[in-house]
Motif scaffolding. Structure first.
Motif, PDB file in Angstrom:
ATOM      1  N   GLU A 147      58.178  38.942  30.757  1.00 38.51           N
ATOM      2  CA  GLU A 147      57.605  39.200  32.065  1.00 38.51           C
ATOM      3  C   GLU A 147      56.010  39.827  31.791  1.00 38.51           C
ATOM      4  OE1 GLU A 147      58.658  38.814  35.093  1.00 38.51           O
ATOM      5  OE2 GLU A 147      60.634  38.067  34.109  1.00 38.51           O
ATOM      6  N   GLY A 148      55.566  40.770  30.714  1.00 36.22           N
ATOM      7  CA  GLY A 148      54.841  40.987  30.928  1.00 36.22           C
ATOM      8  C   GLY A 148      53.286  40.079  31.035  1.00 36.22           C
ATOM      9  N   GLU A 149      53.789  38.921  29.991  1.00 39.80           N
ATOM     10  CA  GLU A 149      52.584  37.618  29.923  1.00 39.80           C
ATOM     11  C   GLU A 149      52.957  37.418  31.616  1.00 39.80           C
ATOM     12  OE1 GLU A 149      53.708  35.203  26.369  1.00 39.80           O
ATOM     13  OE2 GLU A 149      52.333  33.721  27.222  1.00 39.80           O
ATOM     14  N   MET A 150      54.224  36.711  32.033  1.00 37.66           N
ATOM     15  CA  MET A 150      53.847  35.748  32.903  1.00 37.66           C
ATOM     16  C   MET A 150      53.730  36.866  34.611  1.00 37.66           C
ATOM     17  SD  MET A 150      58.157  33.779  33.010  1.00 37.66           S
ATOM     18  CE  MET A 150      58.600  35.367  32.736  1.00 37.66           C
ATOM     19  N   SER A 151      53.633  37.833  33.833  1.00 33.86           N
ATOM     20  CA  SER A 151      52.557  38.834  35.212  1.00 33.86           C
ATOM     21  C   SER A 151      50.794  38.787  34.872  1.00 33.86           C
ATOM     22  CB  SER A 151      53.016  39.888  34.910  1.00 33.86           C
ATOM     23  OG  SER A 151      51.827  41.398  35.345  1.00 33.86           O
ATOM     24  N   ASP A 152      50.840  38.433  33.660  1.00 35.90           N
ATOM     25  CA  ASP A 152      49.208  38.592  33.133  1.00 35.90           C
ATOM     26  C   ASP A 152      48.798  37.172  33.387  1.00 35.90           C
ATOM     27  OD1 ASP A 152      49.345  40.652  31.526  1.00 35.90           O
ATOM     28  OD2 ASP A 152      48.977  39.935  29.876  1.00 35.90           O
ATOM     29  N   TRP A 153      49.875  35.755  33.232  1.00 30.88           N
ATOM     30  CA  TRP A 153      49.499  33.933  34.271  1.00 30.88           C
ATOM     31  C   TRP A 153      48.832  34.784  35.507  1.00 30.88           C
ATOM     32  CZ3 TRP A 153      53.767  30.792  32.037  1.00 30.88           C
ATOM     33  CH2 TRP A 153      54.076  30.631  31.142  1.00 30.88           C
ATOM     34  N   ARG A 154      50.037  35.106  36.474  1.00 26.23           N
ATOM     35  CA  ARG A 154      50.438  35.522  37.705  1.00 26.23           C
ATOM     36  C   ARG A 154      47.983  35.601  38.090  1.00 26.23           C
ATOM     37  NH1 ARG A 154      54.651  37.395  37.969  1.00 26.23           N
ATOM     38  NH2 ARG A 154      56.150  35.507  38.448  1.00 26.23           N
ATOM     39  N   GLU A 155      48.264  36.742  37.242  1.00 24.98           N
ATOM     40  CA  GLU A 155      46.630  37.439  37.456  1.00 24.98           C
ATOM     41  C   GLU A 155      45.608  36.691  37.995  1.00 24.98           C
ATOM     42  OE1 GLU A 155      45.830  41.278  35.811  1.00 24.98           O
ATOM     43  OE2 GLU A 155      44.421  40.667  36.101  1.00 24.98           O
ATOM     44  N   VAL A 156      46.068  35.735  36.747  1.00 16.40           N
ATOM     45  CA  VAL A 156      44.993  34.585  36.328  1.00 16.40           C
ATOM     46  C   VAL A 156      44.605  33.580  37.976  1.00 16.40           C
ATOM     47  CG1 VAL A 156      44.151  32.729  35.477  1.00 16.40           C
ATOM     48  CG2 VAL A 156      44.244  35.012  33.965  1.00 16.40           C
ATOM     49  N   ALA A 157      46.000  33.570  38.398  1.00 13.09           N
ATOM     50  CA  ALA A 157      46.709  32.127  39.138  1.00 13.09           C
ATOM     51  C   ALA A 157      45.813  32.775  40.087  1.00 13.09           C
ATOM     52  CB  ALA A 157      47.720  31.825  38.805  1.00 13.09           C
ATOM     53  N   GLU A 158      46.788  33.890  40.625  1.00 13.42           N
ATOM     54  CA  GLU A 158      45.974  34.732  41.908  1.00 13.42           C
ATOM     55  C   GLU A 158      44.459  34.534  41.972  1.00 13.42           C
ATOM     56  OE1 GLU A 158      48.463  37.988  42.429  1.00 13.42           O
ATOM     57  OE2 GLU A 158      50.774  36.035  42.675  1.00 13.42           O
ATOM     58  N   GLY A 159      44.016  35.505  41.043  1.00 18.58           N
ATOM     59  CA  GLY A 159      42.482  35.697  41.251  1.00 18.58           C
ATOM     60  C   GLY A 159      41.451  34.366  41.040  1.00 18.58           C
ATOM     61  N   MET A 160      42.082  33.073  41.008  1.00 19.22           N
ATOM     62  CA  MET A 160      41.494  32.672  40.489  1.00 19.22           C
ATOM     63  C   MET A 160      40.507  32.351  42.010  1.00 19.22           C
ATOM     64  SD  MET A 160      40.732  29.431  37.042  1.00 19.22           S
ATOM     65  CE  MET A 160      42.373  29.827  36.806  1.00 19.22           C
ATOM     66  N   TYR A 161      38.682  31.427  41.084  1.00 18.00           N
ATOM     67  CA  TYR A 161      37.582  31.150  41.731  1.00 18.00           C
ATOM     68  C   TYR A 161      37.734  29.564  42.119  1.00 18.00           C
ATOM     69  CZ  TYR A 161      32.859  30.568  42.403  1.00 18.00           C
ATOM     70  OH  TYR A 161      31.930  29.814  42.863  1.00 18.00           O
ATOM     71  N   PHE A 162      36.957  29.127  43.141  1.00 19.31           N
ATOM     72  CA  PHE A 162      37.246  28.475  43.578  1.00 19.31           C
ATOM     73  C   PHE A 162      35.535  27.982  44.112  1.00 19.31           C
ATOM     74  CE2 PHE A 162      41.781  28.407  44.138  1.00 19.31           C
ATOM     75  CZ  PHE A 162      41.541  27.458  42.826  1.00 19.31           C
ATOM     76  N   PRO A 163      34.406  27.394  44.056  1.00 20.32           N
ATOM     77  CA  PRO A 163      33.321  27.294  44.799  1.00 20.32           C
ATOM     78  C   PRO A 163      33.707  26.676  46.005  1.00 20.32           C
ATOM     79  CG  PRO A 163      33.429  25.458  42.312  1.00 20.32           C
ATOM     80  CD  PRO A 163      34.725  25.991  42.349  1.00 20.32           C
ATOM     81  N   HIS A 164      32.851  27.140  46.523  1.00 20.27           N
ATOM     82  CA  HIS A 164      32.713  26.375  48.519  1.00 20.27           C
ATOM     83  C   HIS A 164      31.462  26.423  48.795  1.00 20.27           C
ATOM     84  CE1 HIS A 164      33.852  26.479  52.349  1.00 20.27           C
ATOM     85  NE2 HIS A 164      35.132  25.813  51.439  1.00 20.27           N
ATOM     86  N   SER A 165      31.222  25.372  49.747  1.00 20.41           N
ATOM     87  CA  SER A 165      29.745  26.166  50.740  1.00 20.41           C
ATOM     88  C   SER A 165      30.484  25.510  52.087  1.00 20.41           C
ATOM     89  CB  SER A 165      29.689  23.829  50.163  1.00 20.41           C
ATOM     90  OG  SER A 165      28.197  24.159  51.271  1.00 20.41           O
ATOM     91  N   GLU A 166      29.768  27.140  52.323  1.00 18.16           N
ATOM     92  CA  GLU A 166      30.327  27.849  53.842  1.00 18.16           C
ATOM     93  C   GLU A 166      29.519  26.181  55.062  1.00 18.16           C
ATOM     94  OE1 GLU A 166      31.943  29.787  55.901  1.00 18.16           O
ATOM     95  OE2 GLU A 166      32.542  30.394  53.345  1.00 18.16           O
ATOM     96  N   GLU A 167      28.093  26.015  54.731  1.00 11.36           N
ATOM     97  CA  GLU A 167      27.261  25.479  55.277  1.00 11.36           C
ATOM     98  C   GLU A 167      28.265  23.424  55.498  1.00 11.36           C
ATOM     99  OE1 GLU A 167      24.001  23.951  53.621  1.00 11.36           O
ATOM    100  OE2 GLU A 167      23.317  23.098  55.083  1.00 11.36           O
ATOM    101  N   HIS A 168      28.739  23.074  54.239  1.00 14.82           N
ATOM    102  CA  HIS A 168      28.903  21.941  54.576  1.00 14.82           C
ATOM    103  C   HIS A 168      31.076  21.712  55.084  1.00 14.82           C
ATOM    104  CE1 HIS A 168      25.555  20.069  53.121  1.00 14.82           C
ATOM    105  NE2 HIS A 168      25.796  20.797  51.982  1.00 14.82           N
ATOM    106  N   GLY A 169      31.376  23.064  54.446  1.00 15.69           N
ATOM    107  CA  GLY A 169      32.794  23.123  54.849  1.00 15.69           C
ATOM    108  C   GLY A 169      33.914  22.565  53.863  1.00 15.69           C
ATOM    109  N   VAL A 170      32.889  22.581  52.679  1.00 11.99           N
ATOM    110  CA  VAL A 170      33.406  21.340  51.710  1.00 11.99           C
ATOM    111  C   VAL A 170      33.506  22.773  50.244  1.00 11.99           C
ATOM    112  CG1 VAL A 170      33.657  19.483  52.225  1.00 11.99           C
ATOM    113  CG2 VAL A 170      31.536  20.396  50.615  1.00 11.99           C
TER     114      VAL A 170
END
Lengths: 768, 768
Positions: free
Chosen positions: B538-561
């Motif tokens: 469970e501990g390892e799965m919880s670590d995975w979940r933290e990474v998945a939930e906290g994943m960063y996605f580059p985004h442009s407000e200006e272009h909306g993409v």
């Protein structure tokens, strides 16, 4: 590591044991060179153990076909390689018909090798028992003349110790040699002529493709108990080789000796048709003088070099030996006589890195040559690049640049790019900045502005054009950016906005514009010529200025530092000190992607900028950046510690500065990286010199004046160095309690010491 | 381009001219294969003109020593290469003692080659005047049996037209073959045995290093005017080759013929000691049936394939020919019988790309095989990766990952990484995501969840572990980031936070966690086994979940993409349409650094994510991203246009969708890239199938139901395809005014058509 192998000695490199496992390493360390050619310390006689044969002629290269897994458009077709040149040192020895071969001797005693740096020769002696039971004593001395740089000389003496014996000397020349570093196992040489004439041997050969013609030649004299004998040799020739055989009988205890004069003449300096004649003239002069006089000339010539270039260190013989080894090797590699030559990272001590020119010359070597030689030597190094300007323009054109923009090659022999890793060849473009910095540095130090109107300005304009085109405007940042580069820290590839690259790009443009104005004012004729040649106009200069003024620099508010590149703070920042030692060096333990995404820095990058442009930043700013970046630096380049040593000294952290200094000063002697058998790290040796003079001595040029802030490592009693500043020779002697400055000649010199003006009068010493 | 060279025909590929300059291209296009082996369309008889010989056996490879300019730690030592295997097709022809050679004939008339896709054979015929003046008519037919996949058969007929002549047939086997694609010019094969026995020839050879043992065999029958003759051949053998010679006299107009049964048996399917015996049994069966019956069986077997896999297009014969060529080649390459085999990008039509497996299989090929074959075929493709899981873990361990994390190779034959460009091998890690997506896609389409507890879950856990370790926490962003990757768009290297990679990484973790829960609930035994095997807690799965939930996605407000990667908007954004045509293709015209810093996209990257996860985004979001990225895409990968075609169709832009479709459907037939001589682009052919079924047909699986939104290019009258959905065979027939759905068998099927439920009843047609 090799720490106890080389005997501590102030003036010599000494080995006192025959260890077949160290033969290749010693072949590098005991190399001799004279700026025009070099020779690894291979034995003259036959040796059947592992050995790395190498004899190199400055400027003679072979364009080896590029080897690559995956071809990228724009790669150079060839990698210019330094060539193992025909063997001129060979003297096979037969005792009662059996070949002397240290690898097969049943006993070897008192083996000793000495590279006498003071006088510039290599000596070797040993006693050996041969398989046939004969015990011989051998003494051999050789040098490459720095007075007549086409000439080498060897004296080889054999004494049978336990019985009378017949000694046969077989001096030979052999052009049937190969390179260890050859991509496709091609043969690099073709022999054109093998000839004996009047007791002399000649082999004329040419390199394939490049068609360098080289005459290798020899003549020998035979001695018994010091008396010259008149023996007629037997001559044997093959397609590539010529051997003279001299046979004589020596009684037990009687010494049979041979002196061999030999070397190279090339079509870089003679007509192709005259090579044998040119060699013959070298031999005429050599024979007339004889071995002893040639050796005396060598000693005198080295004395003149040491008179100017020596650094003394009291209280630490290993440090003394280390710095002299560095100074000796730099002088063996380049003496500034020929502007077609340059300083390869391995000099004449190995094949690796192609023996070619890197930005090391401009970034690390020029200060040493400026301060320890006539200013013409540094000017020749600059001219080397000026002469390659058209090829640098061709190189940039191949990568899509136009309008006479130039990109100097990462690695070159003749101006053409020789390297073929895309992340280096195409992206490590900061090297272009070092070309301009070297010009600036030269003018700053020598005061010789004339180089700029005469040659430098054309180079600077072509480089400014490159930077102008290479930057692009980022709408998102509303700034000019430089995307997809590799900085001096090669543990990052294809990054955006490497601070060092952006900084030097902006500086190159601004310095070029400033110099254009200066030339316009003071060198009307040159100005008109260069403007005509380059078709540069106000509009273009205004475009450059816009890029320079609008250049973007990544910065962290939180840390108060410029960032090495965009996104640097997304990394996990863990200091090197917390890295498991088993993980190091990371370039041997980690896959490339792991290195790239780590925060670890191979060599000074942001800090390289702070070194070059030290006067642009406050000490407080340096401290912040040093404290941020140094802990992340793994120093896995031999060029890294010197910059950090200089900056630690500037920050008053002398113990740290001294530790950095130690990492390079004996890098090869102590074989830290277990690779000295491939050759010595010549260019980083200049960095060691800088660590003492600019680091400990704190030497700078400020407003046309030399400035010093002397400090001394507590491990040393005193150290001294000399600087040729605008034809005035200043000697600096630093000890714990005082620094003495003295001058030779008739001029006085005002210098700054710890910020205060000090007048140094001719032939006198001033303490500060 | 080749646009008028291949004659338009609905069922055959036809060439009607002998052009020595096109021989190598036609050798690719007219290749035959049976899923187990393949043969380029090399001539049977001697040919002295330029030719690229190639015969390939699925799974038989050679580990060629890696070639690289600059070694990086972690590179694989070997590149697994598809092997040119012993020649089984050779039949040299002598007419009155002179060799028949199309390259030396003084005249060649009525040359015709036909690849009959409906029946699965290659036919060739011509009339030629030989240098000795004899005119011959030649007809040759050959095929590789898909019924008995160790067998090939050739019928070769020669008729002297202007005089009586002696005809000599020299059928042979030759193991003295080489690879064109060999890094070090090593020989790949060693011949073990060359043997004649009872009119049959055998050559047993083995691959060096990998030691695959292959028996190549032959037996021939000789005919005159259709009557079988009993001729005793002369037999000649060399170290690598065996030749049988049959001599007969033919009167003018009388036909001499040979039938040759030949092929391979390997130790992948037989004991090494039994290879000759196994071959002999294949020959027993073949001879018993005879050429005509074997050919009839071939026709029947292909009819069964076409019955399920055919796509018809009315009103555009070139489009019809193109799609059938694609379907034919896919079936020649992989028939789903052997889980040790996979689909190389060039199939059995050339050596390039090593004949190995790429992520193409998971991303592009699985939908075709799922819809046109039994679901076991797709399951075998998944199992191929399951069987390589341990090697994928070893691969990850080499790169510094731990705890059973797996990184599947970029290129492989046997599970080991074979590629060695650091930016691909180490950094194009998104391929790991495709492995999991294929499992998800398989379960979604087939409804066969059992694969997950039985095999898939282990793969998913190892991949989730990889992503968890590969991401790191960025303090600056307060998010998890993935640094230093290459996305599907290989015109960007070593970028940070490639959106596609981050997205699929997060999805892999989340899907894995979801599947663990599902398996826990419903497959207790498998759950216990897998948890025990992997020591997941469970501990390892919880670590995975933290990474998945906290994943960063580059985004442009200006272009909306979403941005392809960090810093994308620092580039100069200029649409491809404004790029000078002379600059294209940029991968041939620009140096690599210029490509990298440009905004141009090689193949779908962000849009690949929008294709895989279409149901995660609204049509409005797709439109924004398509309009942002498509204009920057240069489609310099054959895998690029299909994704864009599907998305253009979804956006209702049928003309654009059709243009994209055209770019791949006849890519090889019309030789757009002037490289078909190296082989056909097999994996992108599956993308063409997707363009029709998923693009024009709008087929998706939604909530366990098939859904369609059919459209038709205005250039077509109608098109039809079949889909095997969970053992129900649905036929879809689309014309401009209506779409008809019909079912075979006894079950009915509810589908969605343009969002509305439609019930398709057995043996009936419904219009929608």
């Amino acid at each position: 590591m090799n720490q106890d192998y080389i005997k501590p000695d102030a003036w010599s490199i000494i080995e006192e044991e025959f260890d077949p496992g160290r033969v290749k390493s010693s072949e590098s360390l005991f190399s001799i060179g004279n700026g025009a050619m070099g020779q690894r310390a291979n034995f003259e006689e036959h040796y059947s153990g592992p050995s790395f044969q190498g004899s190199y002629i400055g400027g003679v290269f072979y364009p080896d076909k590029t080897k690559v897994g995956w071809w990228k458009n724009g790669y150079p077709e060839y990698f210019a390689k330094v060539l193992n040149a025909p063997n001129w040192i060979g003297i096979n020895i037969y005792v009662n018909g059996e070949a002397l071969d240290l690898h097969t001797c049943t006993k070897v005693d008192n083996f000793r090798r000495e590279l006498n740096m003071k006088e510039g020769f290599l000596a070797r002696s040993f006693e050996a028992k041969m398989p046939n039971g004969i015990e011989v004593e051998v003494k051999a001395i050789r040098f490459l003349s720095i007075v007549q740089d086409e000439l080498g000389a060897i004296k080889f003496e054999v004494t049978p110790m336990n019985q009378d014996a017949q000694i046969k000397f077989d001096p030979y020349l052999d052009a049937g040699i190969t390179n260890t570093d050859a991509n496709w196992e091609e043969r690099f040489w073709k022999t054109l002529e093998v000839k004996a004439d009047k007791g002399r041997g000649y082999v004329v050969s040419k390199t394939l493709k490049t068609e360098f013609h080289v005459g290798t030649y020899m003549q020998s004299e035979i001695f018994k108990s010091g008396e010259k004998l008149q023996l007629s040799p037997e001559v044997a020739t093959t397609d590539d080789k010529i051997t003279f055989s001299y046979v004589l009988d020596a009684k037990k205890g009687e010494t049979a000796g041979i002196v061999k004069y030999a070397g190279y003449v090339t079509d870089m300096n003679h007509k192709r048709s005259d090579l044998v004649q040119a060699a013959s003239m070298v031999l005429d002069r050599a024979v007339k003088k004889g071995f002893d006089q040639l050796k005396q000339e060598q000693k005198d010539a080295w004395a003149a070099i040491w008179e100017m270039a020596d650094i003394t260190i009291s209280g630490d013989v290993k440090a003394q030996q280390g710095i002299r080894f560095n100074i000796f090797q730099l002088n063996q590699t380049y003496l500034g006589k020929d502007e077609r030559l340059n300083i390869g990272p391995k000099g004449f001590t190995g094949e690796k890195y192609g023996g070619s020119t890197y930005w090391d010359t401009e970034a690390y070597c020029i200060p040493f040559y400026m301060a320890t030689k006539d200013q013409n030597v540094a000017r020749k190094l600059l001219t080397y690049r000026y002469n390659h300007l058209e090829k640098a323009k061709e190189n940039a054109a191949k990568l899509g640049f136009s309008n006479g923009a130039a990109l100097y090659p990462m690695v070159t022999m003749n101006g053409e790019e020789s390297h073929n890793e895309w992340e280096i060849t195409f992206e490590e473009i900061h090297r272009n900045g070092a070309m301009v910095f070297a010009i600036y540095n030269y003018v700053r130090f020598t005061g010789d502005f004339s180089y700029i109107p005469e040659k430098g300005l054309e180079v600077m304009i072509a480089i400014a054009r490159f930077w102008h085109q290479r930057a692009n405007f980022s709408k998102a940042k509303n700034k000019y950016v430089i995307l997809g580069v590799t900085g001096p820290n090669e543990y990052e590839n294809n990054v955006n906005n490497n601070w060092y690259t952006n900084y030097i790009a902006k500086w190159c443009i601004e310095y070029c514009l400033e110099m254009i104005d200066k030339v316009k004012d003071a060198y009307q004729e040159d100005y008109t010529r260069v403007m005509g040649l380059t078709s540069l106009n106000e509009g273009e200069m205004s475009d450059w200025r816009e890029v320079a003024e609008g250049m973007y620099f990544p910065h962290s508010e939180e840390h108060g530092v410029y960032l090495q590149q965009d996104g640097f703070l997304d990394k996990e920042i863990i200091p090197v000190s917390q890295l498991d030692k088993k993980q190091r060096p990371i370039n041997q333990k980690w896959s490339w992607d792991r290195i790239l995404r780590s925060c670890y820095i191979k060599q000074a990058d942001v800090l390289q900028g702070f070194y070059f442009f030290a006067d642009h930043f406050s000490k407080e700013e340096l401290k912040k950046h040093f404290d941020f970046y140094e802990p992340l630096t793994v120093h896995e380049s031999s060029l890294s510690p010197c910059v950090h040593s200089i900056q630690a000294a500037l920050l008053g952290r002398m113990e740290q500065a001294y530790q950095f200094y130690l990492r390079t000063s004996r890098l090869d002697l102590d074989d830290y990286n277990k690779e000295v058998e491939e050759g010595c790290h010549i260019t980083s040796m200049a960095g060691t010199w800088m660590s003492i003079v600019e680091g400990f001595g704190g030497m700078r040029v400020e407003n046309d004046q030399l400035s010093f802030k002397p400090q001394i490592p507590e491990q040393w009693k005193a150290y001294s160095f000399k600087v040729n500043f605008r034809d005035r020779i200043l000697k600096v002697n630093v000890s714990a309690d005082k620094t003495e400055f003295s001058m030779e000649g008739s001029d006085s010199l005002e210098i700054l010491v710890n910020g205060k003006a000090v007048e140094v009068l001719p032939d006198s010493t001033v303490s500060a």
